[in-house]
Structures are given as C-alpha cells and as structure tokens.
Design a protein around this motif. Sequence first.
Motif, mmCIF file in Angstrom:
data_model
loop_
_atom_site.group_PDB
_atom_site.id
_atom_site.type_symbol
_atom_site.label_atom_id
_atom_site.label_comp_id
_atom_site.label_asym_id
_atom_site.label_seq_id
_atom_site.Cartn_x
_atom_site.Cartn_y
_atom_site.Cartn_z
ATOM 1 N N THR A 427 0.839 -1.201 0.000
ATOM 2 C CA THR A 427 0.000 0.000 0.000
ATOM 3 C C THR A 427 0.873 1.250 0.000
ATOM 4 O O THR A 427 2.038 1.215 0.401
ATOM 5 N N LYS A 428 0.314 2.349 -0.446
ATOM 6 C CA LYS A 428 1.055 3.609 -0.491
ATOM 7 C C LYS A 428 1.195 4.202 0.908
ATOM 8 O O LYS A 428 0.365 3.949 1.790
ATOM 9 N N ILE A 429 2.224 5.001 1.086
ATOM 10 C CA ILE A 429 2.492 5.604 2.387
ATOM 11 C C ILE A 429 1.321 6.464 2.836
ATOM 12 O O ILE A 429 0.952 6.482 4.021
ATOM 13 N N GLU A 430 0.702 7.182 1.896
ATOM 14 C CA GLU A 430 -0.388 8.088 2.254
ATOM 15 C C GLU A 430 -1.570 7.375 2.890
ATOM 16 O O GLU A 430 -2.320 7.962 3.669
ATOM 17 N N GLU A 431 -1.735 6.093 2.582
ATOM 18 C CA GLU A 431 -2.859 5.336 3.123
ATOM 19 C C GLU A 431 -2.643 4.972 4.592
ATOM 20 O O GLU A 431 -3.599 4.626 5.290
ATOM 21 N N HIS A 432 -1.403 5.025 5.042
ATOM 22 C CA HIS A 432 -1.081 4.721 6.434
ATOM 23 C C HIS A 432 -0.090 5.772 6.933
ATOM 24 O O HIS A 432 1.106 5.481 7.113
ATOM 25 N N PRO A 433 -0.539 6.983 7.175
ATOM 26 C CA PRO A 433 0.366 8.097 7.512
ATOM 27 C C PRO A 433 1.149 7.887 8.809
ATOM 28 O O PRO A 433 2.204 8.489 8.993
ATOM 29 N N ASN A 508 4.569 -5.101 -5.769
ATOM 30 C CA ASN A 508 4.985 -3.689 -5.838
ATOM 31 C C ASN A 508 6.021 -3.312 -4.789
ATOM 32 O O ASN A 508 6.446 -2.149 -4.735
ATOM 33 N N ALA A 509 6.424 -4.241 -3.936
ATOM 34 C CA ALA A 509 7.525 -3.962 -3.016
ATOM 35 C C ALA A 509 8.829 -3.901 -3.818
ATOM 36 O O ALA A 509 8.853 -4.183 -5.020
ATOM 37 N N THR A 510 9.909 -3.536 -3.150
ATOM 38 C CA THR A 510 11.196 -3.345 -3.828
ATOM 39 C C THR A 510 12.233 -4.324 -3.301
ATOM 40 O O THR A 510 12.346 -4.524 -2.091
ATOM 41 N N ILE A 511 12.976 -4.928 -4.218
ATOM 42 C CA ILE A 511 14.086 -5.797 -3.868
ATOM 43 C C ILE A 511 15.365 -5.169 -4.420
ATOM 44 O O ILE A 511 15.444 -4.844 -5.600
ATOM 45 N N LEU A 601 11.575 5.184 -1.516
ATOM 46 C CA LEU A 601 10.548 5.947 -0.798
ATOM 47 C C LEU A 601 9.638 6.683 -1.775
ATOM 48 O O LEU A 601 8.415 6.716 -1.609
ATOM 49 N N GLU A 602 10.237 7.301 -2.783
ATOM 50 C CA GLU A 602 9.441 8.023 -3.772
ATOM 51 C C GLU A 602 8.464 7.090 -4.473
ATOM 52 O O GLU A 602 7.326 7.470 -4.779
ATOM 53 N N HIS A 603 8.902 5.866 -4.723
ATOM 54 C CA HIS A 603 8.016 4.901 -5.371
ATOM 55 C C HIS A 603 6.808 4.586 -4.486
ATOM 56 O O HIS A 603 5.684 4.436 -4.978
ATOM 57 N N MET A 604 7.019 4.496 -3.181
ATOM 58 C CA MET A 604 5.916 4.199 -2.267
ATOM 59 C C MET A 604 4.932 5.348 -2.162
ATOM 60 O O MET A 604 3.810 5.177 -1.696
ATOM 61 N N MET A 605 5.345 6.520 -2.597
ATOM 62 C CA MET A 605 4.459 7.680 -2.533
ATOM 63 C C MET A 605 3.619 7.832 -3.798
ATOM 64 O O MET A 605 2.668 8.603 -3.817
ATOM 65 N N GLN A 606 3.993 7.151 -4.863
ATOM 66 C CA GLN A 606 3.295 7.307 -6.142
ATOM 67 C C GLN A 606 1.952 6.585 -6.145
ATOM 68 O O GLN A 606 1.795 5.556 -5.514
#
Length: 606
Positions: A427-433, A508-511, A601-606
């Motif tokens: 999930t995106k960061i904005e969904e869990h501030p 959508n996680a990052t490795i 981090l930027e990717h998690m914000m998109q």
Amino acid sequence: MANKMKLARNSNRESHRFRLVVFVIGCFLVSMTFIVVSQPQSIPFPILGLKPRVHVAPSTPKAEQTTHSQQPGGVSGQNNATEQSKQEIGRDNETQERSMKADDPRTHQDEVGGEINSAQKETFPSTTDKLESDNGMLERNTKTDASNSNGGELHRKFTLPTISNYTINDSFQVENASNAEQLGSENETKGGSAACDPNSGNCEKNWEENTSNSKQLGVGDQKMNSERKPLCDFSHYRVNRCEMEGDIRIHRNPSSIISVESTERSSESYRIRPYPRKGDKIALSRVTEVIVKSSKEGPQCSINHDVPALVFSVGGYTGNLFHDFTDVMLPIFLSASQYNGEVQFVITETRPWWMHKYVPVFRKLSRYEIIDFDNDDRVHCFKHAVVGLRAQMEFSVDPSQDPNGYSMVDFGRFMRSVYSLERDTMTKIEEHPHRKPRLAIISRQRTRKFTNIPEIVQMARDLGYEVVVEEAGISTNVSQFAEVINSCDVLMGVHGAGLTNLVFLPINATIIQIVPWGGLEGIAMFDFGHGAKAMKLNYVQYSINVDESTLTEIYPRDHLVFQNPMSFHRKGWELLRGTFMDKQNVKLDVNRFRDVLWKALEHMMQ
C-alpha cells in the motif's frame, strides 16, 4: 463418289473413338472392382459419398478404488526423531562440504549453487528470458554452503564485462551504465538433444521388441508403435518426465514404476532421477534412480489409490534456501497445482528435518499423506502417475511455456497463502500516515557480508525507514521469517541465497540486490533479477565500486583484480569464486547508496 468416301472415313473415325471410350471405361471399372475387393480402406470415400469406419482403442483396465485415510502432509513409513534429524543435518553438511571440495576438471563453482560442464559455454539471459542457443545446453547446478543457507556453490563458466556504475530511471530500475540486464543470453538447448544423452548420466533405455511397422518418435534411438507415445520425454533441457495411464504399480524394491499393459506394443525401460537439474552429476548422485517401464505383469497391489501419483526427489542440493525453492518449491507448484489437492506425492530422499520445515507447502498442494518411496514396502497402485517435476528457468517461469499458464505472480500468491501472510500488495504511504516504511536487510555471517551494518541502518533511519536486520539460516523457522519479510516494503542484501525470501514480499515492493565487485552482474540478474521482475516487484541491481569492496585490503590498486577482473573469468570458476566470492565483503558507501533508498521511498508515494 467423293462424298461417300468422306462419309465412310468419318464413320470409321467415330467407330474408333467409340471403341476407345468403351476401353477406358472398362479399365476404370476393372480397377475399381480390384480396389474394392483387395483394399477397401483405400477407397476415396469423400468422392463416393461414404464415410470411413473409426476403430476405437480398448479402454485401459481400471484399478480398484479405495478411500484415502491418511493425514495430509505426513510421511508414511517414516519416524520423526529430533536426535536423528540433527544427525542427518550433520551428515548432509559433511556430504555437501566434501562435494564442494571435489576436484572435477569439467566443472566450475559459484555461490547460490550450481554446476555445468566446462565444455558447455554459458552466457546470461536477455530481457526476453529466452534460453535457447546453438552453442549447447546450459546446466546450472549447485552446491550447498553447509553452515549457512545463504551459501552453496555454483559451477559455471562465463564471460561478462566489468560494470560498476549505475543510474536510476523513471520506472525505478537501477541499471548499470553498460546495461547489465542485456549482457547476453542463457544458452539452453530446448528439445534439440537426443534423449538419454550419454553425457547426462541420468537415464538408460532398453527395447526388447521392435516391430517392422514401428517408427521413430524422437526419443533417442528408440522406436515405438505409431499409435503410442513413449512413457518418458527426455527432450527438455532441464528435466526428464514420464507420464503413464492405466494400471500403474509402484514399489521400492527395486525402485520401479511399472505400467502393466496387455497390448502388443514394444516393452520400454527407462532409468530416471526425478530431480530438475538434468545433467548435474553431483546433484543427481544424491537422487534415487527410478526404473520406469511397461510390462505385461507386475507385483500384486497392496493398496489402490484413486488420485494421480506425482513422483519426485527432494535430494540434490536441498538444504540451501535457493535450491529449496528453485529445485523443489517452484517445480511442485507448477506440477501439482492443477490437481487442487487431489494428488498423491511419492517422494525419495525424505529427510525428516527438511520435510518438517516445508510441511505447510506440501499440505497446501496435497490432501494425502506423503509416501516415502525409499522406506514404504507396500505396492501402491494408481490409474495415473507422473514421474518428475515441471521446471523452466532458474527461479523463474515463462507463462507462455507452462501448460497451465502459471506465472511467478501466481507462485508468489501461493507462497503467501501457504503461510497466511497478510499483505498481498504493498500500500502507499499516504494510506497509512502513521506507519513508517519498513526496510529488511539480509545479513550474512561468512562471505559477502556487510561490514558497516550500523552505518547503513542509521542512514536508512535518517530517511524515515523502520529497519530490521535478519539472517536466514538452515534452521530458520520459515513461517516466522516469511511474516517479517512480508511486513516490509523494501528488501536488500548482497548477492546470495538469502535473497530467495523475496517470494514473501507483497506485489509492488522493492528488492535491492547488491552485486559484489568482479563483473557478476549477469549472474545476479539470472538468479534473482528475472524472477523478481516476473513477480511484479521493483527490482534494483546496485553494483558496488572498488572503494566499497574489502578486496582493497588484500590487493594493491594496480592488481588485475581491479584493472582487469574479466581475466579471472577466463581462467576458470574456481579462481573466480575464490577471489570475488570467498574473499570479498562489502563496505557500502552510504552516501552513494542513499539515493537508492530515497528512490524507493518516492516509489511508495506514487
């Protein structure tokens, strides 16, 4: 007078034509009569308005059905003793240590486990993931690091350019300046070699009878009746598989799978080691040889099963996390999922400690107790049996090549369901501030380890990450480790078997794979990069530079290790592994690496 003579000539010509027509019609009628009498099957039916008769083959005999009463996931004929398991782990480790020290002039070694004949040329896969080449067949085999599941040794020969720089593009891919992902293609021969290649050492086939009207069906030098296909298929570059229908009887003494038939087709006999590393003599030396044959008689049934049998080995290089998944977990998923639990596993090399480690996977794929082929004295009878697992590339799947269309996305979802993991998609960061993004760092304790873990952790925390440092060992509880990895948004580690845990990450996680110095980018992409991308993970490949390698503490800066590392590739894998794998650790440049974690981090914000 002249008119009469002309009329007479015309009359003679018409009479001659009439006789000729009668002669042709007569010949046609005689010919058709001969055909009808002697060869009625050759009549051109569509012309005559008739339809040919279709001969239906008799059905195969049916075995008596019984109800299975076993508990799912258990192993019949096997006692699970804790002390015995510890002793087996010790013996396995000793065996793997000896194997890693074996002196085979035709092989070379590497880290995540594997081996190929040195006569076979290896390059690495292109972005299309095609594994075909005219140069020969790649057989990537592996060995296990006995004291660390991140270990294991791979025999291979390869040539790659040295790459140390990287860039980050808009789609969040860290790419080397020379485009490491396109460093060549993995040379695999798919179906081009004759079955039972004498160099493969994993099968023998004997024919007792050959009829004069039989024809070649492309399996070695064997001939079969044109109405039947061979029991076994040896055309695949990675696996040998056999499939049988009818009256199938399985018995461990000798280790045989018999197709009992009353037909007149030629007898077939094959020797197969059901483990997906075809041609790897070291791996297959740890796999029980199974005889697959057709016969007019077989041993009397002790128990009849009403579900198909899937026969395979969990020997070879298992015990190393990478091989547990690429050699067993992924292949049994591809082979057994289609049965929806209605399949009976018949397994060789069933070590109690290893079976217990992965019992949730077996229970998810089969509702029945596992048959221990090596220790069960009963004769098990089936109507359908498959020997050998489906497998494709190393730790990856091409859905277009799988008969059921399974993909790595399907495999990832399957593994998350096995361990009841909460997150399927990140999930995106904005969904869990109020929740910090989580970063998992895979730690190693022997070779290729981070020497500045505290510094890396502090840098990541300064960027806003919650950091967990984990190490996956041979005795690690898979369920607990899977929960930790699934809770993370980013997973990073130096090239090694511990990165196999990426199967537990949400979509959508990052490795992030850290590639040691030495031109190892192609190996890294082949082992983990293609599989990670196929699972819809954001894959980052970060190649360290000279200053980030501890090799600077061993060699002077003007040494060939730094000036021309590719020269080590050309001198053989033993030297390459000993130099760039066994002696090297990583001191990550946190200032240089900061940009990579920031992009994540930027990717998690998109």
